[in-house]
Design an enzyme around this catalytic site. Structure first.
Site, mmCIF file in Angstrom:
data_model
loop_
_atom_site.group_PDB
_atom_site.id
_atom_site.type_symbol
_atom_site.label_atom_id
_atom_site.label_comp_id
_atom_site.label_asym_id
_atom_site.label_seq_id
_atom_site.Cartn_x
_atom_site.Cartn_y
_atom_site.Cartn_z
ATOM 1 N N GLY A 46 -5.231 -5.382 -3.014
ATOM 2 C CA GLY A 46 -5.384 -3.959 -3.310
ATOM 3 C C GLY A 46 -6.784 -3.449 -3.020
ATOM 4 O O GLY A 46 -6.965 -2.360 -2.475
ATOM 5 N N CYS A 47 -7.772 -4.246 -3.366
ATOM 6 C CA CYS A 47 -9.166 -3.831 -3.159
ATOM 7 C C CYS A 47 -9.505 -3.783 -1.675
ATOM 8 O O CYS A 47 -10.251 -2.917 -1.219
ATOM 9 C CB CYS A 47 -10.102 -4.775 -3.908
ATOM 10 N N THR A 48 -8.926 -4.708 -0.903
ATOM 11 C CA THR A 48 -9.146 -4.701 0.545
ATOM 12 C C THR A 48 -8.471 -3.480 1.163
ATOM 13 O O THR A 48 -9.074 -2.784 1.996
ATOM 14 C CB THR A 48 -8.621 -6.010 1.161
#
Length: 154
Positions: A46-48
């Site tokens: 998700g952060c990527t």
């Protein structure tokens, strides 16, 4: 824990190390709009997705500054930046002091396990240091579209 700042509130100040180990203050961007987004952990799916989507619109946001904040150490942030060619500032908040000021450190549940962590959120701060838009619990994919819409509104 503080509540997340709402539109019109003064953005909480911070002074954190970036991915290169240099100290950075929010006040050093006075006169420019700043997107401050909080994400749980560098180089996770998700952060990527969120960070790469912001990288992809960086050319469309004028001189608006993008700043990502997570509890990761600067070395991990540097690897994340380098791996995906993010090209914007990533700040280390290992004690989650800044996350708490922004009301984004809280209880989370994953597979029935409760723990404390970053609640993914984003804030657009205006040229005078006030929050113009607050997006608590934002999805990774919505971050760039909400930013572009807010900037288009003026």
């Amino acid at each position: 824990m503080a509540d997340a700042p709402a539109a019109g509130d003064r953005a909480p100040a911070f002074n954190l190390n970036d991915q290169n180990g240099a100290k950075l203050r929010l006040s050093s961007f006075k006169g420019r709009k700043v997107l401050v987004y909080f994400y749980p952990k560098a180089d996770t799916p998700g952060c990527t997705t969120q960070s790469c989507a912001l990288r992809d619109i960086a050319g469309d946001i004028g001189d608006t500054v993008i700043i990502g904040i997570s509890p990761d150490q600067p070395e991990k942030l540097a690897k994340f930046d380098e791996k995906y060619g993010l090209g914007f500032t990533l700040l280390s908040d290992p004690d989650h002091e800044t996350a708490e000021k922004y009301g984004v450190w809280g209880e989370k549940v994953n597979y029935g396990k409760r723990y404390m962590g970053i609640i993914r959120s984003a804030f657009l701060i205006d040229e005078k240091g006030k929050v113009s838009h607050s997006w608590p619990k934002i999805s990774p994919k919505d971050t760039p579209t909400k930013l572009l819409k807010a900037l288009a509104e003026g």
